[in-house]
Design a protein around this motif. Structure first.
Motif, PDB file in Angstrom:
ATOM      1  N   TYR A  94      22.321   7.000  26.846  1.00  0.00           N
ATOM      2  CA  TYR A  94      21.852   6.522  28.148  1.00  0.00           C
ATOM      3  C   TYR A  94      21.698   7.673  29.132  1.00  0.00           C
ATOM      4  N   ASN A  96      21.611   8.755  33.093  1.00  0.00           N
ATOM      5  CA  ASN A  96      22.235   8.292  34.331  1.00  0.00           C
ATOM      6  C   ASN A  96      21.915   9.246  35.466  1.00  0.00           C
ATOM      7  N   GLN A  98      22.965  10.187  39.471  1.00  0.00           N
ATOM      8  CA  GLN A  98      23.959  10.035  40.537  1.00  0.00           C
ATOM      9  C   GLN A  98      23.532  10.886  41.721  1.00  0.00           C
ATOM     10  N   ASN A 105      23.471   5.105  42.131  1.00  0.00           N
ATOM     11  CA  ASN A 105      23.692   5.437  40.727  1.00  0.00           C
ATOM     12  C   ASN A 105      22.807   4.532  39.885  1.00  0.00           C
ATOM     13  N   TRP A 107      20.902   3.661  35.890  1.00  0.00           N
ATOM     14  CA  TRP A 107      20.998   3.794  34.437  1.00  0.00           C
ATOM     15  C   TRP A 107      19.657   3.475  33.783  1.00  0.00           C
TER      16      TRP A 107
END
Length: 117
Positions: A94, A96, A98, A105, A107
């Motif tokens: 995955y 991600n 941030q 945040n 995904w």
């Protein structure tokens, strides 16, 4: 906001894959980017991290020396080059994002990597 991973697949032990994650809908250059993975019945683990400028990277001990994270802010894309793959690298990977400041945040949906012995 979207994070779209690609590049997963089935590979033999010792092989290589390059994962890509294309971001849209946010200012990519103001976000740290990370790759996580999750194997069946296991917790999701952080694999690699890259700073917003790409100057700083960090890796899980299990992938150091084999995986390389990089990013191209002009293309809103983060990569994970995976070499010398092992069966224990088999997982859903995955992407991600941030934000540097704040709690934003995001995904991706994940891309499957399977390493056969």
């Amino acid at each position: 906001v979207q994070l779209v991973e690609s590049g997963g697949g089935l590979v033999r032990t010792g092989g290589s894959l390059r994962l890509s994650c294309v971001a849209s809908g946010f200012t990519f250059s103001t976000y740290f980017m990370r790759w996580f993975r999750q194997a069946p019945a296991k917790v999701r683990e952080l694999v690699a991290h890259i700073s917003n400028t790409g100057e700083n990277t960090n890796y899980a001990d299990s992938v150091k020396g084999r995986f390389t994270i990089s990013r191209d802010n002009a293309k809103n894309t983060v990569y994970l080059q995976m070499n010398s793959l092992k069966p224990e690298d088999t997982a859903m990977y995955y992407c991600n994002a941030q934000r540097l400041w704040g709690n934003n945040n995001y995904w991706g949906q994940g891309t499957q990597v399977t390493v056969s012995s």
